[in-house]
Design a protein around this motif. Structure first.
Motif, PDB file in Angstrom:
ATOM      1  N   ALA A   1      -2.089   1.478 -12.308  1.00 38.29           N
ATOM      2  CA  ALA A   1      -2.427   2.756 -12.953  1.00 38.29           C
ATOM      3  C   ALA A   1      -3.522   3.467 -12.153  1.00 38.29           C
ATOM      4  O   ALA A   1      -4.290   2.828 -11.415  1.00 38.29           O
ATOM      5  CB  ALA A   1      -2.897   2.506 -14.385  1.00 38.29           C
ATOM      6  N   THR A   2      -3.600   4.776 -12.331  1.00 35.56           N
ATOM      7  CA  THR A   2      -4.519   5.630 -11.560  1.00 35.56           C
ATOM      8  C   THR A   2      -5.986   5.326 -11.882  1.00 35.56           C
ATOM      9  O   THR A   2      -6.365   5.209 -13.053  1.00 35.56           O
ATOM     10  CB  THR A   2      -4.234   7.107 -11.924  1.00 35.56           C
ATOM     11  N   TRP A   3      -6.794   5.222 -10.833  1.00 45.17           N
ATOM     12  CA  TRP A   3      -8.248   5.113 -10.995  1.00 45.17           C
ATOM     13  C   TRP A   3      -8.850   6.509 -10.881  1.00 45.17           C
ATOM     14  O   TRP A   3      -8.421   7.311 -10.041  1.00 45.17           O
ATOM     15  CB  TRP A   3      -8.849   4.245  -9.889  1.00 45.17           C
TER      16      TRP A   3
ATOM     17  N   TRP B   1      -8.776   7.017  -2.127  1.00 49.57           N
ATOM     18  CA  TRP B   1      -9.492   8.004  -2.947  1.00 49.57           C
ATOM     19  C   TRP B   1      -9.368   9.402  -2.343  1.00 49.57           C
ATOM     20  O   TRP B   1      -9.503   9.581  -1.134  1.00 49.57           O
ATOM     21  CB  TRP B   1     -10.971   7.623  -3.049  1.00 49.57           C
ATOM     22  N   HIS B   2      -9.133  10.368  -3.192  1.00 47.19           N
ATOM     23  CA  HIS B   2      -9.019  11.759  -2.728  1.00 47.19           C
ATOM     24  C   HIS B   2      -9.168  12.711  -3.905  1.00 47.19           C
ATOM     25  O   HIS B   2      -9.091  12.310  -5.065  1.00 47.19           O
ATOM     26  CB  HIS B   2      -7.640  11.983  -2.075  1.00 47.19           C
ATOM     27  N   ARG B   3      -9.366  13.978  -3.579  1.00 40.64           N
ATOM     28  CA  ARG B   3      -9.227  15.062  -4.548  1.00 40.64           C
ATOM     29  C   ARG B   3      -7.856  15.685  -4.338  1.00 40.64           C
ATOM     30  O   ARG B   3      -7.333  15.640  -3.218  1.00 40.64           O
ATOM     31  CB  ARG B   3     -10.300  16.140  -4.305  1.00 40.64           C
ATOM     32  N   ASP B   4      -7.305  16.327  -5.362  1.00 39.14           N
ATOM     33  CA  ASP B   4      -6.028  17.003  -5.133  1.00 39.14           C
ATOM     34  C   ASP B   4      -6.214  18.363  -4.476  1.00 39.14           C
ATOM     35  O   ASP B   4      -5.227  18.999  -4.084  1.00 39.14           O
ATOM     36  CB  ASP B   4      -5.191  17.063  -6.414  1.00 39.14           C
ATOM     37  N   LEU B   5      -7.470  18.820  -4.349  1.00 45.52           N
ATOM     38  CA  LEU B   5      -7.781  19.855  -3.355  1.00 45.52           C
ATOM     39  C   LEU B   5      -8.551  19.098  -2.275  1.00 45.52           C
ATOM     40  O   LEU B   5      -9.784  19.078  -2.290  1.00 45.52           O
ATOM     41  CB  LEU B   5      -8.630  20.982  -3.951  1.00 45.52           C
TER      42      LEU B   5
ATOM     43  N   ALA C   1       0.855  -1.190   0.000  1.00 42.50           N
ATOM     44  CA  ALA C   1       0.000   0.000   0.000  1.00 42.50           C
ATOM     45  C   ALA C   1       0.893   1.242   0.000  1.00 42.50           C
ATOM     46  O   ALA C   1       2.046   1.181   0.430  1.00 42.50           O
ATOM     47  CB  ALA C   1      -0.878  -0.016   1.244  1.00 42.50           C
ATOM     48  N   TYR C   2       0.381   2.372  -0.492  1.00 46.86           N
ATOM     49  CA  TYR C   2       1.128   3.633  -0.412  1.00 46.86           C
ATOM     50  C   TYR C   2       0.147   4.781  -0.215  1.00 46.86           C
ATOM     51  O   TYR C   2      -1.066   4.604  -0.318  1.00 46.86           O
ATOM     52  CB  TYR C   2       2.033   3.829  -1.628  1.00 46.86           C
ATOM     53  N   ASN C   3       0.705   5.970   0.064  1.00 44.96           N
ATOM     54  CA  ASN C   3      -0.142   7.067   0.567  1.00 44.96           C
ATOM     55  C   ASN C   3      -1.094   7.657  -0.471  1.00 44.96           C
ATOM     56  O   ASN C   3      -1.984   8.412  -0.108  1.00 44.96           O
ATOM     57  CB  ASN C   3       0.731   8.167   1.210  1.00 44.96           C
TER      58      ASN C   3
ATOM     59  N   ALA D   1       8.494  -0.933  -8.962  1.00 46.09           N
ATOM     60  CA  ALA D   1       7.760   0.272  -8.550  1.00 46.09           C
ATOM     61  C   ALA D   1       7.290   1.030  -9.793  1.00 46.09           C
ATOM     62  O   ALA D   1       7.919   0.952 -10.853  1.00 46.09           O
ATOM     63  CB  ALA D   1       8.668   1.174  -7.716  1.00 46.09           C
ATOM     64  N   ARG D   2       6.193   1.746  -9.659  1.00 41.92           N
ATOM     65  CA  ARG D   2       5.674   2.585 -10.763  1.00 41.92           C
ATOM     66  C   ARG D   2       5.758   4.044 -10.319  1.00 41.92           C
ATOM     67  O   ARG D   2       5.179   4.440  -9.319  1.00 41.92           O
ATOM     68  CB  ARG D   2       4.221   2.157 -11.054  1.00 41.92           C
ATOM     69  N   ARG D   3       6.543   4.824 -11.059  1.00 41.11           N
ATOM     70  CA  ARG D   3       6.890   6.181 -10.605  1.00 41.11           C
ATOM     71  C   ARG D   3       6.153   7.276 -11.391  1.00 41.11           C
ATOM     72  O   ARG D   3       5.892   7.115 -12.594  1.00 41.11           O
ATOM     73  CB  ARG D   3       8.396   6.406 -10.758  1.00 41.11           C
TER      74      ARG D   3
END
Ligand SMILES: O=C(O)CCC(=O)C(=O)O
Length: 275
Positions: free
Chosen positions: A166-168, A134-138, A128-130, A218-220
């Motif tokens: 990949a990003t959801w 789920w979040h908004r970038d604000l 897991a990573y930070n 890792a995926r950077r």
């Protein structure tokens, strides 16, 4: 649709008004306004991507050495490089001011925008990573704006695939104040694949998260948030660059120099031109 089909008008009826997308960037901007995200190629050469990749790994190693790997892990910061552009690796300043990206942000944000933050993001293999929640970038914001006030640009340093997390994203979630139900998310979230060297660009109010990385590596990525200057920077980039003579006028503006709040009435009046 094949490129040949693209020239053939689609059948329609009852249409009185139609948007015209002059080029690939306008078309990406239109998609982002509608569904909350798009993907564009940055246009880096393979050699440039290699240099950036090496700079990223070098900086991550140094960052953990400076701040202490165990201390960073204790606060779940070991998979993030905060403000890499302030750390003496010129590639990160260059990427934050990438002209194609700034042109797209310029189409999306009305008026002046500044860089609010830049973060190196590592999605580790099998852990897991930070950014996996789920979040908004604000974050902590629940409102709807009629146009983007902040845009995030996630530069894919590696290819983004389903197997490497990949990003959801939840399409359209920038138009809904509340976070969607878990059932809605499970049914309607989509995973965005992109080649290394692309930017995944989101309205910063679009809910998103990193996927689970089942691959052995890792995926950077390098995330940027561009925002109206009224939103304070995550880390004081304008202070970090104060006195740096190497920046262009455009970069000084982008990094927020001159948008800091006046510290006194006299300073405010001096900025208004009082002699
Ligand atoms: O790693 C990812 O796919 C997502 C990164 C992210 O959500 C962020 O940096 O805000």
């Amino acid at each position: 649709m094949s490129p040949a089909d693209a020239a053939v008008p689609l059948a329609r009826y009852g249409v009185l008004d139609q948007a015209t997308d002059a080029d690939a960037l306008s078309s990406a901007a239109a998609q982002l306004r509608r569904v909350g995200y798009c993907v564009i190629d940055a246009g880096l050469s393979a050699a440039e991507l290699g240099e950036l990749s090496a700079a990223f790994d070098r900086l991550h190693e140094r960052y953990l050495a400076v701040h202490g790997a165990a201390r960073m892990a204790a606060i779940d910061e070991h998979n993030t490089i905060r403000a890499p552009l302030l750390q003496g690796e010129p590639w990160f300043v260059r990427l934050a001011s990438w002209p194609r990206m700034l042109a797209l942000v310029g189409q999306l944000i009305t008026g002046r925008f500044i860089l609010n933050q830049q973060n190196g993001v590592i999605n580790p293999s099998g852990q897991a990573y930070n950014q996996g929640a789920w979040h908004r970038d604000l974050p902590y914001q629940h409102f709807v704006a009629d146009r983007p006030i902040a845009v995030n640009a996630l530069f894919c340093l590696d290819e983004f695939r389903a197997d490497n997390g990949a990003t959801w994203v939840l399409p359209g979630s920038h138009t809904q104040a509340a976070f969607a139900s878990d059932a809605d998310l499970k049914q309607h979230a989509v995973q965005v694949s992109a080649p290394a060297g692309a930017f995944i660009v989101l309205d910063a109010m679009t809910f998103h998260c990193g996927g689970v990385n089942h691959s052995p590596r890792a995926r950077r990525a390098i995330n940027h948030v561009y925002a109206i200057p009224h939103i304070r920077q995550q880390i004081g980039l304008s202070a970090g660059f104060a006195g740096d003579g190497s920046l262009s006028a455009q970069q000084r503006s982008l990094f927020g120099l001159g948008t800091e709040e006046p510290r006194s009435i006299d300073e405010y009046l001096a900025r208004r031109g009082l002699q």
